[in-house]
Design a protein around this motif. Structure first.
Motif, PDB file in Angstrom:
ATOM      1  N   ALA A  57       0.824  -1.210   0.000  1.00 32.68           N
ATOM      2  CA  ALA A  57       0.000   0.000   0.000  1.00 32.68           C
ATOM      3  C   ALA A  57       0.856   1.257   0.000  1.00 32.68           C
ATOM      4  O   ALA A  57       0.545   2.248  -0.669  1.00 32.68           O
ATOM      5  N   GLU A  58       1.952   1.219   0.748  1.00 28.61           N
ATOM      6  CA  GLU A  58       2.809   2.400   0.874  1.00 28.61           C
ATOM      7  C   GLU A  58       3.714   2.604  -0.334  1.00 28.61           C
ATOM      8  O   GLU A  58       3.906   3.741  -0.793  1.00 28.61           O
ATOM      9  N   HIS A  59       4.258   1.510  -0.859  1.00 29.78           N
ATOM     10  CA  HIS A  59       5.336   1.642  -1.844  1.00 29.78           C
ATOM     11  C   HIS A  59       4.981   1.208  -3.259  1.00 29.78           C
ATOM     12  O   HIS A  59       5.654   1.624  -4.213  1.00 29.78           O
ATOM     13  N   GLU A  60       3.955   0.354  -3.410  1.00 33.25           N
ATOM     14  CA  GLU A  60       3.647  -0.179  -4.743  1.00 33.25           C
ATOM     15  C   GLU A  60       2.365   0.395  -5.348  1.00 33.25           C
ATOM     16  O   GLU A  60       2.316   0.640  -6.559  1.00 33.25           O
ATOM     17  N   THR A  61       1.352   0.594  -4.522  1.00 36.73           N
ATOM     18  CA  THR A  61       0.063   1.030  -5.062  1.00 36.73           C
ATOM     19  C   THR A  61       0.152   2.344  -5.839  1.00 36.73           C
ATOM     20  O   THR A  61      -0.451   2.456  -6.917  1.00 36.73           O
ATOM     21  N   CYS A  65      -1.085   2.482  -9.745  1.00 32.96           N
ATOM     22  CA  CYS A  65      -2.124   3.392 -10.244  1.00 32.96           C
ATOM     23  C   CYS A  65      -1.606   4.236 -11.400  1.00 32.96           C
ATOM     24  O   CYS A  65      -2.324   4.478 -12.377  1.00 32.96           O
ATOM     25  N   ASN A  66      -0.373   4.666 -11.307  1.00 34.47           N
ATOM     26  CA  ASN A  66       0.201   5.446 -12.397  1.00 34.47           C
ATOM     27  C   ASN A  66       0.329   4.605 -13.667  1.00 34.47           C
ATOM     28  O   ASN A  66       0.062   5.082 -14.779  1.00 34.47           O
ATOM     29  N   ALA A  67       0.728   3.338 -13.500  1.00 35.47           N
ATOM     30  CA  ALA A  67       0.834   2.442 -14.650  1.00 35.47           C
ATOM     31  C   ALA A  67      -0.532   2.228 -15.301  1.00 35.47           C
ATOM     32  O   ALA A  67      -0.656   2.220 -16.531  1.00 35.47           O
ATOM     33  N   LEU A  68      -1.563   2.066 -14.476  1.00 33.57           N
ATOM     34  CA  LEU A  68      -2.910   1.898 -15.021  1.00 33.57           C
ATOM     35  C   LEU A  68      -3.396   3.175 -15.690  1.00 33.57           C
ATOM     36  O   LEU A  68      -4.108   3.127 -16.694  1.00 33.57           O
ATOM     37  N   ARG A  69      -3.016   4.316 -15.130  1.00 32.67           N
ATOM     38  CA  ARG A  69      -3.389   5.592 -15.742  1.00 32.67           C
ATOM     39  C   ARG A  69      -2.805   5.696 -17.153  1.00 32.67           C
ATOM     40  O   ARG A  69      -3.491   6.105 -18.101  1.00 32.67           O
ATOM     41  N   CYS A  70      -1.556   5.311 -17.298  1.00 33.38           N
ATOM     42  CA  CYS A  70      -0.905   5.336 -18.617  1.00 33.38           C
ATOM     43  C   CYS A  70      -1.546   4.334 -19.564  1.00 33.38           C
ATOM     44  O   CYS A  70      -1.758   4.624 -20.748  1.00 33.38           O
ATOM     45  N   LEU A  71      -1.876   3.141 -19.040  1.00 30.19           N
ATOM     46  CA  LEU A  71      -2.499   2.117 -19.865  1.00 30.19           C
ATOM     47  C   LEU A  71      -3.905   2.551 -20.294  1.00 30.19           C
ATOM     48  O   LEU A  71      -4.332   2.290 -21.425  1.00 30.19           O
ATOM     49  N   SER A  72      -4.601   3.227 -19.391  1.00 26.94           N
ATOM     50  CA  SER A  72      -5.931   3.744 -19.711  1.00 26.94           C
ATOM     51  C   SER A  72      -5.863   4.744 -20.869  1.00 26.94           C
ATOM     52  O   SER A  72      -6.680   4.690 -21.800  1.00 26.94           O
ATOM     53  N   ALA A  73      -4.878   5.636 -20.811  1.00 28.57           N
ATOM     54  CA  ALA A  73      -4.714   6.610 -21.895  1.00 28.57           C
ATOM     55  C   ALA A  73      -4.320   5.917 -23.196  1.00 28.57           C
ATOM     56  O   ALA A  73      -4.815   6.264 -24.281  1.00 28.57           O
TER      57      ALA A  73
END
Length: 261
Positions: A57-61, A65-73
Motif C-alpha cells: 500500500a505504501e510503496h507499490e500502489t 495506479c500510475n501504470a494503469l493511468r498510462c495504460l488507460s490513456a
C-alpha cells in the motif's frame, strides 16, 4: 454513449508479487479486443498475502495506479480494479480505483462490507460512502465482492440513478453458485446491468477461484460469461435494454411506503 463495451479481465493472481501481476494485467489488456472499460479483479496486485499489504500500500500502489493511468490513456478506455491502499488517515483499505482515459483524478471506492472469515475487519478500515460515477450516458456504481450480499446498497444506488453496477471480486470456487445468483439478482431487482470481474486460479494456500466473471442484463440474461480460465471476456451493453426493463415492470417506482423503506 448509449452502448458500452466492457472487458472483464479474469486473471490468475501471484500472491504478493505486484510486479508480476502488473505485467500480466497489462499483457491481458493489451492483447484484448478494444473496449470502453476494462475491469480487473479484487486485490489483483497482491491477493490475500497479508504480510505484504502494508508495504504494498505504501510503496507499490501509487506506482500501480500510475501504470494503469498510462495504460488507460494508451487504450482510450476506463480501467478499474481494487488494490490494497491507504486511506486519508493512513489506514489500510481495500480500494477500488477507476481511472478515466481522459486523465484527471481517479474515482475511488473503499470496500464497505468486510469479510470476517478472511479477517478483513481486523486488517482493513471499512468505507462509509457510496460511490457513483458518470460514464457518458451511464451512471456506474462501484462495489467489491462481499458487498454483493447487501442488496439495500444496490437499491440505494439504483434510486440515485445508477444503471450499471461494477463489481470486482476474489470469490472462491466453493461458493461460485452463490456468486452467480447474487450478481443476477442485483441486476434483475434494480433493472440495471452488472459487470463482474472475478479472480481465477489458485492461491498460495490452495484456495481455488473459479472465475465466473460475467455481464448480467436487467432481465437476468447473461451478456457474456468468462468461464473459469484466464482471459478477457468482452461484451456490449445498451442503455435501451435497461430502459425497456424499467418500463415493463417499474419496481423502483412501485415501492410501498412501510413495506420497502
Amino acid at each position: 454513449m448509449s452502448a458500452l463495451r466492457i472487458g472483464l479481465v479474469q486473471m490468475r493472481v501471484a500472491d504478493g508479487d505486484a510486479a508480476r501481476n502488473l505485467g500480466q494485467a497489462t499483457a491481458l489488456i493489451r492483447g484484448a479486443p478494444r473496449a470502453d472499460l476494462y475491469l480487473l479483479p479484487e486485490l489483483w496486485s497482491t491477493g490475500y498475502a497479508y504480510a505484504c499489504w502494508r508495504s504494498s500500500a505504501e510503496h507499490e500502489t501509487p506506482g500501480l495506479c500510475n501504470a494503469l493511468r498510462c495504460l488507460s490513456a494508451e487504450r482510450g478506455a476506463w480501467i478499474g480494479g481494487s488494490l490494497v491502499s491507504l486511506d486519508e488517515q493512513g489506514r489500510l483499505t481495500n480500494r477500488l480505483w477507476l481511472l478515466a482515459p481522459t486523465g484527471g483524478e481517479p474515482t475511488v471506492y473503499d470496500k464497505g462490507h468486510l469479510f470476517p472469515p478472511l479477517e478483513e475487519h481486523r486488517r482493513f478500515t471499512a468505507g462509509t460512502k457510496r460511490v457513483r460515477v458518470p460514464m457518458g450516458a451511464w451512471t456506474a456504481a462501484l462495489s467489491i465482492c462481499f458487498d454483493l450480499r447487501f442488496p439495500e446498497m444496490y437499491r440505494r444506488d439504483a434510486l440515485d440513478g445508477a444503471n450499471l453496477f461494477l463489481v470486482v471480486a476474489e470469490w472462491p470456487e466453493s461458493r461460485a453458485a452463490a456468486l452467480a445468483v447474487l450478481a443476477r439478482a442485483r441486476a434483475i431487482e434494480n433493472h440495471a446491468f452488472l459487470a463482474l470481474s472475478n479472480r481465477c486460479g489458485s492461491a498460495l494456500d490452495g484456495v481455488r477461484f473459479g472465475g465466473g466473471s460475467g455481464i448480467f442484463a436487467p432481465d437476468g440474461s447473461v451478456v457474456v460469461d468468462a468461464g473459469s480460465g484466464e482471459g478477457v471476456a468482452v461484451g456490449m451493453i445498451d442503455l435501451a435494454q435497461a430502459g425497456a426493463a424499467r418500463a415493463t415492470a417499474p419496481a423502483l417506482e412501485l415501492r410501498q411506503a412501510g413495506l420497502d423503506w
